[in-house]
Write an enzyme that holds these catalytic residues in place. Structure first.
Site, PDB file in Angstrom:
ATOM      1  CB  THR A 391      -0.876  -0.054   1.275  1.00 10.16           C
ATOM      2  OG1 THR A 391      -1.611  -1.274   1.254  1.00 10.16           O
ATOM      3  CG2 THR A 391      -1.830   1.113   1.392  1.00 10.16           C
ATOM      4  CB  THR A 409      -3.655  -0.705  -1.175  1.00 10.28           C
ATOM      5  OG1 THR A 409      -2.870  -1.884  -1.172  1.00 10.28           O
ATOM      6  CG2 THR A 409      -5.116  -1.078  -0.988  1.00 10.28           C
ATOM      7  CG  LEU A 410      -2.322  -1.959  -7.016  1.00 10.68           C
ATOM      8  CD1 LEU A 410      -1.020  -2.043  -7.809  1.00 10.68           C
ATOM      9  CD2 LEU A 410      -3.518  -2.053  -7.954  1.00 10.68           C
ATOM     10  CG  ASN A 411      -4.285  -7.325  -0.886  1.00 10.70           C
ATOM     11  OD1 ASN A 411      -4.026  -6.923   0.243  1.00 10.70           O
ATOM     12  ND2 ASN A 411      -4.655  -8.573  -1.114  1.00 10.70           N
ATOM     13  CG  ASP A 433      -7.707  -6.908   2.366  1.00 11.89           C
ATOM     14  OD1 ASP A 433      -6.793  -7.713   2.615  1.00 11.89           O
ATOM     15  OD2 ASP A 433      -7.489  -5.702   2.158  1.00 11.89           O
ATOM     16  CB  SER A 463      -5.416  -2.545   8.254  1.00 18.03           C
ATOM     17  OG  SER A 463      -5.860  -3.784   8.745  1.00 18.03           O
TER      18      SER A 463
END
Length: 579
Positions: A391, A409-411, A433, A463
């Site tokens: 992220t 993010t893209l994870n 997620d 998160s």
């Protein structure tokens, strides 16, 4: 004159800190002095801090041209899609906090990815009903409907200065993508490491690998022509040119070819939404952070509430006594996260209860200041009665006191690794997620339940914790971080370091960090803590795992006259810059 923080390597001992001689609730922002071990960047008219230097400079130029903090943040967001492709993105999503100084108002913009309409509770299970991590991480099923373009364009349209068009804000990113950027710093590190995710996809390999199949290295130039064309399309047609038409069709074709279920209708229906900011207080400061479907804001505030009952300043930064209390508070918050957090459009999240100081009092009573409590003894609490790892984050403050904290993010690093052909867009694998099955950890070890189960049009729990701290109605601290499950505790420690321990923002960001997320029952500690301190924590019953660095907390503190910024030296190529 711009002063840019450039330090190659620093070993930091938490024990040495700058103490404040004023009452905490009335302490002004720490003013960096010649006696500080680490100095932030100082500026008078605005500040940008991000994980990538070119993007930071673009943001600063927008401020110089009369743009406000939102204009600069939008320009940085599009630039990072080019210069930090492992995390900056058009094919992912995130969260933005905007503070409007004239109204003393903070707004939360949720542009988190959504599951396609055809998503089901069982989509990530195998034939035996067990969670199949490959489905949720390595196939088209893992791709959520991207939110970044909707979020950035929404912020510009509603909260930009009106002085600069969207096309003007995207123009620097288009130029960098078309002309190419030198492969250096973090990009040179990340591309070879991500080869295993990039090489299997021909549409990706033709951009991020050389024609002979070898890796780009330091000194090479990365040109992203397709991405330049996609950015040009957005500059001309706005978000609609991304979510409908040729670009949308190409995204859907790529996802479905990889085994996904996304449709063009899913893209056409996507919307960024505003949500009520999660609010709390800590020692006289006001905390504003991101609400669900991010868990970040709730649990940053919950942990602060738990710790407010202890004198951390007297315990000292980095002491075993202080760190022990932090760890025990983290366990309690992450246990609640696993039970109660999810998409608020689909489940009732007890926000007021979880962030209640009275609820924190009941939990605080279970903390033994001398001994660690085994995680298996900790169950999610009952907040109902109190209801009344890739992220990137960047922070921006302008001369008028407007501020933006943005995390997206893209994870995984480079997400799924799949570029939608002819778009240059790297697609996310964000749907990991979700809790594929109740009680089964995701890629970051986080456990979830039915509140975070997959479902049609749902947004997975996050998160990400962009946070703005104010004092007497004025911005004091803008912060946030990447780091998966460790984002919450990274942001927490930046806040504690500035408020409780009187560190300047550079010291607060660079200080070593630790983390506990309830499950697994272990403390992750960065290198840099004293071995004696870690031994004392072990004697209290903590299981310690010392590992590599975590997070990249690009942060800004507002001084009585001007701004102090710090980029995080845990990543190469970061930059805080002002004018």
């Amino acid at each position: 004159m711009v002063r840019v923080l450039k330090i190659a390597a620093i070993a930091i001992a938490f024990a040495a800190t700058v103490a404040s001689h004023h009452a905490i609730a009335q302490a002004p922002a720490p003013i960096p002095s010649a006696g500080s071990r680490i100095l932030p960047v100082i500026a008078q008219n605005g500040m940008v801090s991000s994980q990538e230097a070119r993007a930071s400079r673009i943001g600063m130029e927008i401020l110089k041209r009369g743009g406000n903090a939102v204009d600069a943040a939008v320009a940085v967001g599009f630039a990072l899609a080019v210069t930090l492709p492992q995390a900056g993105n058009l094919g992912g999503g995130g969260f933005m906090l905007v503070h409007l100084a004239a109204k003393n108002e903070t707004i939360a913009i949720d542009y988190r990815e959504t599951a396609p309409a055809a998503a089901t509770r069982e989509m990530f299970l195998d034939a035996e009903g067990n969670a199949d991590p490959r489905k949720s991480r390595d196939t088209g099923l893992s791709v959520g409907v991207p939110g970044t373009v909707a979020g950035l364009t929404y912020a510009h349209a509603k909260y930009g200065s009106g002085q600069l068009t969207l096309a003007e804000l995207i123009a620097p990113a288009i130029r960098l993508a078309r002309e190419g950027i030198p492969v250096e710093e973090d990009l040179a590190d990340s591309l070879p490491r991500a080869r295993y995710r990039l090489a299997p996809w021909p549409s990706t390999a033709k951009i991020f690998l050389k024609p002979d199949g070898s890796d780009f290295g330091a000194g090479d130039t990365l040109v992203q022509t397709d991405l330049a064309e996609t950015l040009t399309t957005i500059a001309r047609g706005g978000a609609g040119a991304f979510y409908t038409g040729q670009t949308a069709a190409r995204i859907v074709a790529a996802v479905r070819a990889a085994g996904g279920i996304m449709t063009e209708e899913d893209l056409a229906k996507y919307r960024a939404v505003e949500r009520p900011v999660v609010r709390g207080t800590y020692r006289g400061y006001d905390i504003a952070s991101m609400p669900p479907p991010s868990s970040g804001g709730i649990h940053v505030i919950q942990i602060l509430n738990l710790l407010e009952g202890f004198d951390l300043k007297a315990g000292g930064a980095g002491s075993a006594a202080t760190l022990h209390l932090m760890i025990e508070a983290m366990k309690l918050a992450y246990a609640d996260r696993a039970e109660f957090l999810g998409d608020p459009d689909f489940v009732k999240v007890p926000v007021r209860g979880l962030t209640s100081k009275k609820y924190a009092e009941t939990l605080r009573a279970s903390i033994n200041p001398e001994r660690a409590r085994p995680a298996q003894e900790i169950k999610p609490g009952n907040p109902a009665p109190y209801e009344s790892d890739q992220t990137t984050h960047y922070s921006v403050v302008d001369k008028d006191g407007n501020a933006v904290a943005n995390t997206y993010t893209l994870n995984f690093s480079y997400g799924l690794g799949l570029v939608a052909d002819q778009t240059g867009i790297i697609l996310n694998n964000e749907l990991d997620d979700f809790a594929a099955k109740a009680g089964v950890p995701n890629a970051y070890g986080l456990v979830g339940g039915d509140a975070n189960a997959p479902g049609p049009n749902k947004r997975p729990l996050s998160s990400m914790s962009p946070t703005i701290v104010t004092k007497d109605g004025k911005v004091f601290l803008v912060t946030g971080s990447p780091g998966g499950s460790r984002i919450i505790t990274t942001v927490l420690q930046v806040i504690l370091n500035t408020i409780d321990h009187g560190m300047n923002i550079a010291e607060a960001v660079q200080a070593p960090r630790l983390h506990h997320q309830w499950a697994p029952d272990e403390v992750f500690a960065e290198r840099g803590f004293s071995p004696d301190t870690l031994a004392l924590l072990q004697s209290r019953g903590h299981r310690i795992r010392v590992g590599n660095t975590t997070g990249s907390a690009s942060s800004i503190v507002v001084l009585p006259k001007g701004f102090a910024g710090a980029s995080d030296l845990r990543q190469r190529g970061t930059l805080a810059i002002g004018f």
